[in-house]
Design an enzyme around this catalytic site. Structure first.
Site, PDB file in Angstrom:
ATOM      1  N   LEU A  65       0.831  -1.211   0.000  1.00 62.56           N
ATOM      2  CA  LEU A  65       0.000   0.000   0.000  1.00 62.56           C
ATOM      3  C   LEU A  65       0.862   1.257   0.000  1.00 62.56           C
ATOM      4  O   LEU A  65       2.055   1.200   0.315  1.00 62.56           O
ATOM      5  CB  LEU A  65      -0.908  -0.038   1.239  1.00 62.56           C
ATOM      6  CG  LEU A  65      -1.808  -1.284   1.316  1.00 62.56           C
ATOM      7  CD1 LEU A  65      -2.396  -1.460   2.706  1.00 62.56           C
ATOM      8  CD2 LEU A  65      -2.913  -1.211   0.269  1.00 62.56           C
ATOM      9  N   PRO A  66       0.261   2.416  -0.321  1.00 61.20           N
ATOM     10  CA  PRO A  66       1.079   3.623  -0.484  1.00 61.20           C
ATOM     11  C   PRO A  66       1.792   4.112   0.785  1.00 61.20           C
ATOM     12  O   PRO A  66       2.977   4.422   0.730  1.00 61.20           O
ATOM     13  CB  PRO A  66       0.066   4.678  -0.961  1.00 61.20           C
ATOM     14  CG  PRO A  66      -1.061   3.905  -1.549  1.00 61.20           C
ATOM     15  CD  PRO A  66      -1.124   2.614  -0.788  1.00 61.20           C
ATOM     16  N   THR A  96       6.289   0.605   2.036  1.00 64.60           N
ATOM     17  CA  THR A  96       7.290   1.430   2.728  1.00 64.60           C
ATOM     18  C   THR A  96       6.526   2.468   3.533  1.00 64.60           C
ATOM     19  O   THR A  96       5.872   3.346   2.954  1.00 64.60           O
ATOM     20  CB  THR A  96       8.212   2.135   1.714  1.00 64.60           C
ATOM     21  OG1 THR A  96       8.870   1.146   0.933  1.00 64.60           O
ATOM     22  CG2 THR A  96       9.252   2.994   2.427  1.00 64.60           C
ATOM     23  N   LYS A 171      15.339   0.040   5.718  1.00 65.70           N
ATOM     24  CA  LYS A 171      15.104   0.659   4.401  1.00 65.70           C
ATOM     25  C   LYS A 171      15.368   2.167   4.436  1.00 65.70           C
ATOM     26  O   LYS A 171      16.044   2.705   3.569  1.00 65.70           O
ATOM     27  CB  LYS A 171      13.679   0.371   3.932  1.00 65.70           C
ATOM     28  CG  LYS A 171      13.296   1.233   2.748  1.00 65.70           C
ATOM     29  CD  LYS A 171      12.499   0.593   1.684  1.00 65.70           C
ATOM     30  CE  LYS A 171      12.440   1.567   0.513  1.00 65.70           C
ATOM     31  NZ  LYS A 171      11.792   1.109  -0.640  1.00 65.70           N
ATOM     32  N   LYS A 246      10.053  10.689  -0.516  1.00 61.20           N
ATOM     33  CA  LYS A 246       9.216  10.005   0.484  1.00 61.20           C
ATOM     34  C   LYS A 246      10.098   9.333   1.543  1.00 61.20           C
ATOM     35  O   LYS A 246       9.866   9.484   2.748  1.00 61.20           O
ATOM     36  CB  LYS A 246       8.345   8.952  -0.218  1.00 61.20           C
ATOM     37  CG  LYS A 246       7.572   8.074   0.763  1.00 61.20           C
ATOM     38  CD  LYS A 246       6.806   6.940   0.092  1.00 61.20           C
ATOM     39  CE  LYS A 246       6.217   6.029   1.164  1.00 61.20           C
ATOM     40  NZ  LYS A 246       5.439   4.912   0.652  1.00 61.20           N
TER      41      LYS A 246
END
Ligand code: NAD
Length: 297
Positions: A65-66, A96, A171, A246
């Protein structure tokens, strides 16, 4: 054949779900956008009629998902995945998202005795398509062992980074290094050019000297130096500047939360904000060299 639910069939989710099916799993997907469901049906996947339909008979459910708000909305609350899940269902969130949201969902799953992993990826749409993604995984050992065959159907490099939320932490820390080092490379090559240094000569020297780094070697922002660079394709991504933006913002949120000093991370986030707000989010992240050089386009 094990049945896997898959929620979020966008640019990354669809090819990942396709690779699970190729790996011998029965995949039932869902996406809130009808066009994404249609593309999934065309790719040979089964589609549930509502989000919690992916839970039916599923051994594991993958979400892609976003952002954190979508993940919280999907997992938590009376209508969420966790509330509707049978004991024994394994949840794997590959989105993420911010570390705090990830840990909130981990805690809610644990409170219900459900196994959960956060497993953000790197490798982009190309890696999702080719089944060569890197998975950075956070969560309990037994859940990781159960999920490993699923990761192996979708990726190549699978690393267990520790407890819940540690996949997200790995990450954003990695991508903060990448963002900062790309800006450093862009600044050094721009300065060199102003000083009359041929960028190919600077590369010949620096790539084998103490200034060498992954961004310089693989995604060099100057065209004509490194074959794999997006710079040679007019900065078509690759890894989009919007994605780097992001991830750098997520790193700043996490740093503020944890009380960690990340002054260069903050500067990198600010530079990518300027670059993306000027309409460049769709270019590769290496195109940040245009901002450094003050290029007109
Ligand atoms: P995307 O926007 O193409 O796909 C996300 C999908 O989730 C969309 O189809 C959307 O409709 C769906 N969705 C949103 N809310 C939903 C809900 N409640 N239920 C079901 N579906 C829902 O994004 P993407 O490029 O596939 O990226 C997904 C995640 O992977 C993001 O967190 C992104 O940061 C990360 N990621 C992307 C890349 C990349 O190169 N695109 C690389 C690495 C990681």
């Amino acid at each position: 054949m094990a049945r896997i639910g898959f929620l979020g069939l966008g640019n990354m989710g669809l090819p990942m779900a396709r690779n699970l099916k190729k790996g011998g799993y029965e995949v039932v997907g869902f996406d809130v956008v009808p066009a994404a469901c249609k593309a999934a049906v065309e790719a040979g996947l089964d589609i549930a009629t509502e989000p919690r339909g992916v839970l039916e008979g599923a051994e594991a459910v993958v979400t892609m998902l976003p952002a954190g708000e979508h993940v919280r909305a999907v997992y938590l609350g009376d209508d969420g995945l966790l509330a509707g899940a049978a004991q024994g269902t394994l949840f794997i969130d590959c989105s993420t998202i911010d570390v705090a949201s990830s840990r909130e969902v981990h805690a809610a799953a644990a409170a219900q005795g459900l196994a959960m992993l956060d497993a953000p990826v790197s490798g982009g749409v190309g890696g999702a398509d080719a089944g060569t993604l890197t998975f950075m995984v956070g969560g309990p050992d037994d859940a990781f062992a159960r999920a490993k065959p699923l990761f192996e159907s979708m990726g190549r490099n699978i690393v267990h980074a520790g407890g819940g939320g540690n996949g997200q932490a790995a990450k954003i820390c990695n991508n903060m290094i990448l963002g900062i080092s790309m800006i450093a490379v862009a600044e050094a090559f721009s300065l060199g050019e102003r000083l009359g240094l041929d960028p190919k000569v600077l590369f010949q020297i620096s790539s084998k000297a103490s200034g060498s780094c992954w961004a310089m070697l693989n995604h060099n922002p100057v065209p004509g130096i490194v074959e794999t660079s997006a710079a040679n394709r007019n900065y078509q991504p690759g890894f989009a500047a919007a994605m780097m933006h992001k991830d750098l913002k997520l790193a700043q949120t996490a740093a503020n939360h944890a009380g960690a000093a990340t002054p260069l991370g903050a500067e990198a986030a600010a530079l990518y904000t300027l670059f993306v707000n000027a309409g460049n989010g769709g270019l590769d992240y290496s195109a940040i060299i245009k901002l450094i050089q003050g290029a007109k386009d």
